[in-house]
Each structure stands twice: as structure tokens, then as C-alpha cells.
Motif scaffolding. Structure first.
Motif, PDB file in Angstrom:
ATOM      1  N   ARG A 225       0.806   4.339  14.750  1.00  0.00           N
ATOM      2  CA  ARG A 225       1.035   5.432  13.802  1.00  0.00           C
ATOM      3  C   ARG A 225       1.098   4.824  12.407  1.00  0.00           C
ATOM      4  O   ARG A 225       1.653   3.740  12.213  1.00  0.00           O
ATOM      5  CB  ARG A 225       2.346   6.153  14.109  1.00  0.00           C
ATOM      6  N   THR A 226       0.567   5.539  11.432  1.00  0.00           N
ATOM      7  CA  THR A 226       0.550   4.997  10.070  1.00  0.00           C
ATOM      8  C   THR A 226       1.063   6.020   9.066  1.00  0.00           C
ATOM      9  O   THR A 226       1.007   7.232   9.297  1.00  0.00           O
ATOM     10  CB  THR A 226      -0.866   4.557   9.657  1.00  0.00           C
ATOM     11  N   ALA A 227       1.545   5.491   7.961  1.00  0.00           N
ATOM     12  CA  ALA A 227       1.966   6.319   6.829  1.00  0.00           C
ATOM     13  C   ALA A 227       1.807   5.484   5.575  1.00  0.00           C
ATOM     14  O   ALA A 227       1.824   4.242   5.628  1.00  0.00           O
ATOM     15  CB  ALA A 227       3.409   6.785   6.998  1.00  0.00           C
ATOM     16  N   LEU A 228       1.644   6.161   4.470  1.00  0.00           N
ATOM     17  CA  LEU A 228       1.521   5.457   3.188  1.00  0.00           C
ATOM     18  C   LEU A 228       2.869   5.408   2.484  1.00  0.00           C
ATOM     19  O   LEU A 228       3.655   6.362   2.552  1.00  0.00           O
ATOM     20  CB  LEU A 228       0.529   6.168   2.268  1.00  0.00           C
ATOM     21  N   VAL A 267       5.173  -0.462  -4.220  1.00  0.00           N
ATOM     22  CA  VAL A 267       4.214   0.335  -4.985  1.00  0.00           C
ATOM     23  C   VAL A 267       3.532   1.336  -4.055  1.00  0.00           C
ATOM     24  O   VAL A 267       3.263   1.035  -2.878  1.00  0.00           O
ATOM     25  CB  VAL A 267       3.169  -0.591  -5.643  1.00  0.00           C
ATOM     26  N   ALA A 268       3.282   2.524  -4.542  1.00  0.00           N
ATOM     27  CA  ALA A 268       2.621   3.561  -3.740  1.00  0.00           C
ATOM     28  C   ALA A 268       1.313   3.050  -3.153  1.00  0.00           C
ATOM     29  O   ALA A 268       0.539   2.343  -3.810  1.00  0.00           O
ATOM     30  CB  ALA A 268       2.378   4.803  -4.588  1.00  0.00           C
ATOM     31  N   GLY A 269       1.073   3.409  -1.905  1.00  0.00           N
ATOM     32  CA  GLY A 269      -0.107   2.922  -1.207  1.00  0.00           C
ATOM     33  C   GLY A 269      -1.364   3.722  -1.517  1.00  0.00           C
ATOM     34  O   GLY A 269      -1.324   4.812  -2.094  1.00  0.00           O
ATOM     35  N   VAL A 270      -2.476   3.147  -1.115  1.00  0.00           N
ATOM     36  CA  VAL A 270      -3.784   3.791  -1.238  1.00  0.00           C
ATOM     37  C   VAL A 270      -4.379   3.870   0.168  1.00  0.00           C
ATOM     38  O   VAL A 270      -4.424   2.868   0.895  1.00  0.00           O
ATOM     39  CB  VAL A 270      -4.722   2.995  -2.169  1.00  0.00           C
ATOM     40  N   GLU A 271      -4.810   5.033   0.558  1.00  0.00           N
ATOM     41  CA  GLU A 271      -5.308   5.275   1.911  1.00  0.00           C
ATOM     42  C   GLU A 271      -6.325   4.220   2.336  1.00  0.00           C
ATOM     43  O   GLU A 271      -7.321   3.975   1.633  1.00  0.00           O
ATOM     44  CB  GLU A 271      -5.950   6.670   2.000  1.00  0.00           C
ATOM     45  N   ALA A 272      -6.056   3.572   3.485  1.00  0.00           N
ATOM     46  CA  ALA A 272      -6.934   2.574   4.092  1.00  0.00           C
ATOM     47  C   ALA A 272      -7.126   1.323   3.228  1.00  0.00           C
ATOM     48  O   ALA A 272      -7.987   0.492   3.535  1.00  0.00           O
ATOM     49  CB  ALA A 272      -8.298   3.178   4.420  1.00  0.00           C
ATOM     50  N   VAL A 273      -6.309   1.179   2.188  1.00  0.00           N
ATOM     51  CA  VAL A 273      -6.462   0.036   1.287  1.00  0.00           C
ATOM     52  C   VAL A 273      -5.180  -0.790   1.182  1.00  0.00           C
ATOM     53  O   VAL A 273      -5.174  -2.005   1.389  1.00  0.00           O
ATOM     54  CB  VAL A 273      -6.907   0.489  -0.125  1.00  0.00           C
ATOM     55  N   SER A 274      -4.067  -0.140   0.853  1.00  0.00           N
ATOM     56  CA  SER A 274      -2.841  -0.887   0.582  1.00  0.00           C
ATOM     57  C   SER A 274      -1.616  -0.006   0.812  1.00  0.00           C
ATOM     58  O   SER A 274      -1.730   1.215   0.940  1.00  0.00           O
ATOM     59  CB  SER A 274      -2.834  -1.396  -0.863  1.00  0.00           C
ATOM     60  N   GLY A 275      -0.447  -0.653   0.857  1.00  0.00           N
ATOM     61  CA  GLY A 275       0.807   0.076   0.980  1.00  0.00           C
ATOM     62  C   GLY A 275       0.913   0.880   2.259  1.00  0.00           C
ATOM     63  O   GLY A 275       1.403   2.011   2.260  1.00  0.00           O
ATOM     64  N   ILE A 276       0.503   0.290   3.386  1.00  0.00           N
ATOM     65  CA  ILE A 276       0.426   1.014   4.649  1.00  0.00           C
ATOM     66  C   ILE A 276       1.595   0.602   5.556  1.00  0.00           C
ATOM     67  O   ILE A 276       1.852  -0.587   5.765  1.00  0.00           O
ATOM     68  CB  ILE A 276      -0.908   0.726   5.359  1.00  0.00           C
ATOM     69  N   PHE A 306       5.060  -8.835  -6.814  1.00  0.00           N
ATOM     70  CA  PHE A 306       4.558  -9.822  -5.867  1.00  0.00           C
ATOM     71  C   PHE A 306       4.160  -9.089  -4.596  1.00  0.00           C
ATOM     72  O   PHE A 306       4.514  -7.922  -4.399  1.00  0.00           O
ATOM     73  CB  PHE A 306       5.595 -10.924  -5.585  1.00  0.00           C
ATOM     74  N   THR A 307       3.409  -9.755  -3.730  1.00  0.00           N
ATOM     75  CA  THR A 307       2.874  -9.100  -2.541  1.00  0.00           C
ATOM     76  C   THR A 307       3.488  -9.694  -1.273  1.00  0.00           C
ATOM     77  O   THR A 307       3.831 -10.878  -1.222  1.00  0.00           O
ATOM     78  CB  THR A 307       1.347  -9.240  -2.463  1.00  0.00           C
ATOM     79  N   LEU A 308       3.611  -8.856  -0.246  1.00  0.00           N
ATOM     80  CA  LEU A 308       4.102  -9.316   1.049  1.00  0.00           C
ATOM     81  C   LEU A 308       3.001  -9.927   1.892  1.00  0.00           C
ATOM     82  O   LEU A 308       3.274 -10.517   2.936  1.00  0.00           O
ATOM     83  CB  LEU A 308       4.734  -8.149   1.811  1.00  0.00           C
ATOM     84  N   GLY A 309       1.772  -9.790   1.449  1.00  0.00           N
ATOM     85  CA  GLY A 309       0.643 -10.349   2.185  1.00  0.00           C
ATOM     86  C   GLY A 309      -0.136  -9.282   2.929  1.00  0.00           C
ATOM     87  O   GLY A 309       0.146  -8.081   2.856  1.00  0.00           O
ATOM     88  N   ASP A 310      -1.122  -9.727   3.682  1.00  0.00           N
ATOM     89  CA  ASP A 310      -2.004  -8.795   4.383  1.00  0.00           C
ATOM     90  C   ASP A 310      -1.280  -8.044   5.497  1.00  0.00           C
ATOM     91  O   ASP A 310      -1.555  -6.875   5.751  1.00  0.00           O
ATOM     92  CB  ASP A 310      -3.195  -9.555   4.972  1.00  0.00           C
ATOM     93  N   ASP A 311      -0.343  -8.743   6.173  1.00  0.00           N
ATOM     94  CA  ASP A 311       0.299  -8.151   7.350  1.00  0.00           C
ATOM     95  C   ASP A 311       1.700  -8.738   7.474  1.00  0.00           C
ATOM     96  O   ASP A 311       1.874  -9.878   7.917  1.00  0.00           O
ATOM     97  CB  ASP A 311      -0.539  -8.457   8.601  1.00  0.00           C
ATOM     98  N   TYR A 312       2.704  -7.957   7.097  1.00  0.00           N
ATOM     99  CA  TYR A 312       4.089  -8.439   7.103  1.00  0.00           C
ATOM    100  C   TYR A 312       4.864  -7.740   8.206  1.00  0.00           C
ATOM    101  O   TYR A 312       4.863  -6.511   8.312  1.00  0.00           O
ATOM    102  CB  TYR A 312       4.743  -8.156   5.752  1.00  0.00           C
ATOM    103  N   ASN A 313       5.544  -8.523   9.040  1.00  0.00           N
ATOM    104  CA  ASN A 313       6.322  -7.958  10.129  1.00  0.00           C
ATOM    105  C   ASN A 313       7.703  -7.571   9.608  1.00  0.00           C
ATOM    106  O   ASN A 313       8.565  -8.423   9.403  1.00  0.00           O
ATOM    107  CB  ASN A 313       6.458  -8.964  11.278  1.00  0.00           C
ATOM    108  N   PHE A 314       7.919  -6.280   9.392  1.00  0.00           N
ATOM    109  CA  PHE A 314       9.207  -5.800   8.920  1.00  0.00           C
ATOM    110  C   PHE A 314      10.267  -5.929  10.006  1.00  0.00           C
ATOM    111  O   PHE A 314      11.429  -6.235   9.727  1.00  0.00           O
ATOM    112  CB  PHE A 314       9.093  -4.339   8.482  1.00  0.00           C
TER     113      PHE A 314
END
Length: 321
Positions: A225-228, A267-276, A306-314
């Protein structure tokens, strides 16, 4: 120090009067590194027997990037001082940084700035994890320029329309982010849907509000399941000056201690791009385990990020059937 008669029109456009003639003194520290005194709010540059000194409160150098064409500006005055000094021998930090500076070599000439503006452009210094593409801020670089600065010399005043002091850098340890992979739903009540991850004085929390029941449904997922991240789905990192726990967030308003020292918001995400936000649900005993991963998320405070990277395990948490 070179003494030139006439008008210098290349790097410095400077004017001064001396018995009716135009006298220009050129001082150049552009290739010299700036250093701060350990226990004084003094930044200095040394070149052989010359020294350029900036006395300015350390609080001027905020840990926040400046926007383009919007530098920090402070006036040269009794609080913010600029001084050029020349000695009769090689100088060192001991001539400026000690509580009782050494008396030798002797000071032979001093220029004191009487007017002008100090402009400071701040840029975050970052490291990048080449495997995850995560970044962390490790300091700030401050580019310092003096505008319309007037020095009072022994022979009279001298004006620089622009005098480049150069870069001064600070460094510090990046945010620890010592989180493990176990998170927990808020204990502040059934209607509080925040998901917390604590590590001493650090807390990282996700608040999806009314989207909680959909995002964390007690059903095994075949696809995540995903959300922005947006104004409804919020991700916040906070650093306090002492350890905190889940109960800290229950009272309203929150307790005044421990004291919040830093806050970074996603930062607010962009669909299929970032902040997912991505949630995968599996069975765990009689209940369910929800694993939360954050894809290409950027955290921001002020103008810095700064960025958490491509895939961060919360992290993961459990719910009952």
C-alpha cells in the motif's frame, strides 16, 4: 604590501586621499584559509606578517542555508569588527586567540573598518552514501564579502566597494539517526494514530491521520500500500536535549522539558517520484506486522535539507486481529 599610486580598476575599485594624491593600498587574503579562535568569536586569516581579523558573534553563522541572492547582512560596528594588521615579523594564532595575546612580533600598522556591510552566504556541507543515495549535513560553508567597507588607515580612509574575505567553514557530527527497526503506535489514546520510533533524545514519527485504517489494514498485502507525504500524511524528525518517550507526546501542550533543539519535516511527495510511504503487511502469530518503508524522502528545516535515500526502512509494528 604593495603601494600603488593611481586608480586600481580591476579587482578593487578603491579611493582614498593623501595630500591631494590618490593612494591605493592593496591587501589580498583570498588564497588564505579562515580559522576561528577556539574560545573567542574571532575569525582570522594570516599571511606571513599580515593578519585580517573579523570579530563577530558566533550566532551570526546560523545553521541554515541562505536563499539565492539573499545573504545574511550585518553592519560593521562596535559588535561586528573588521581589522587589518601588519607586524614586524611572522604572526600566529597566539597573537589574537590567547586570553593574553603574545606581545611579539610588534604591531607596526593597523587599519580599522569604520563603515560597511558584511554579507554572508551559507551553504550546507553534505556527505552522500553512494549505496543508498542518502545525504547528511556535516557542516556549513560561509562565503563572506565586505561591501562598501571603509578602513581608517594611518594615512587616511580607504574604501573598498567589494572586499572578498572568503570562505569560513564549520563542521559537526551529522544527526545520529540511531533508530532500530521496531516502531510503536502512540499510547496517547485510540484516536492518536501517530507511529513513533524513539532513540534516546531522537524521535521519528509518522502521522497519517484518518488514512491510518486504510494504510495499516489488518490484511496481508500482495502489493505494498502506498501514500504520498503531504499535509495529511506527515513525517517529522525531532531532536531534544534529553531522552523522551511515547508519553511525552500525550499532554497538550507538550511538556517544556526536554527542550526541542531541532525539527525536520518531510517534503511533500510527487506521485511515483519521491516522498512515498510504502506499507507491506504480513501475518505475525495471531496478528499482523506492518512494515513501513520510505522512498526518496527529503527532510527539510528552514532552507536546509537532506535525503533519507532511495529506500529507508522506517520500521515495523504489530497489530491484533
Amino acid at each position: 604590501m604593495k603601494r600603488i599610486l593611481g586608480l586600481l580598476t580591476l579587482l578593487f575599485f578603491i579611493t582614498a586621499c593623501d595630500d591631494g594624491n590618490l593612494t591605493v593600498d592593496v591587501i589580498d587574503f583570498s588564497e588564505v584559509a579562515a580559522v576561528k579562535c577556539p574560545s573567542k568569536d574571532i575569525i582570522y586569516k594570516i599571511k606571513d606578517n599580515e593578519m585580517l581579523v573579523l570579530e563577530i558573534p558566533a550566532t551570526t553563522f546560523v545553521q541554515n542555508q541562505t536563499l539565492e541572492d539573499a545573504p545574511i547582512e550585518v553592519p560593521i560596528n562596535a559588535t561586528n569588527k573588521v581589522t587589518y594588521r601588519k607586524y614586524n615579523g611572522p604572526v600566529s594564532a597566539d597573537n589574537i586567540c590567547l586570553s593574553l595575546p603574545v606581545a611579539t612580533p610588534n604591531l607596526t600598522e593597523q587599519w580599522t573598518a569604520t563603515d560597511g556591510i558584511i554579507q554572508i552566504t551559507a551553504t550546507a556541507i553534505k556527505t552522500t552514501n553512494t549505496t543508498t543515495n542518502a545525504t547528511r549535513i556535516t557542516g556549513y560553508r560561509y562565503y563572506i564579502v565586505f561591501k562598501n567597507i571603509t578602513f581608517q588607515k594611518p594615512s587616511g580612509p580607504q574604501l573598498y566597494y567589494e572586499f572578498i574575505f572568503g570562505n569560513y567553514s564549520t563542521s559537526f557530527s551529522p544527526l545520529a539517526f540511531n533508530f532500530d527497526d521496531q516502531v510503536a503506535k502512540s499510547t496517547c489514546g485510540p484516536s492518536d494514530n501517530r507511529i513513533f520510533n524513539f532513540s534516546g533524545s531522537e524521535v521519528f514519527f509518522l502521522d497519517v491521520g484518518a488514512n491510518y485504517t486504510t494504510l495499516f489494514a489488518n490484511e496481508v498485502t500482495t502489493t505494498p500500500r502506498t501514500a504520498l507525504i503531504n499535509t495529511t500524511n506527515k513525517l517529522v524528525y525531532r531532536l531534544y536535549n534529553n531522552a523522551i518517550n511515547n508519553a511525552f507526546f500525550c499532554p497538550s501542550p507538550s511538556p517544556t522539558t526536554p527542550v526541542l533543539s531541532q525539527q525536520w519535516e518531510a517534503v511533500a511527495g510527487v506521485e511515483a517520484v519521491s516522498g512515498i510511504i510504502e506499507v507491506t503487511t504480513t501475518t505475525f502469530g495471531p496478528g499482523f506486522q506492518h512494515n513501513i518503508r520510505l522512498k526518496k524522502v527529503t527532510l527539510k528545516s528552514g532552507n536546509s535539507d537532506f535525503t533519507l535515500g532511495d529506500d529507508y526502512n522506517f520500521g515495523s509494528f504489530l497489530t491484533n486481529q
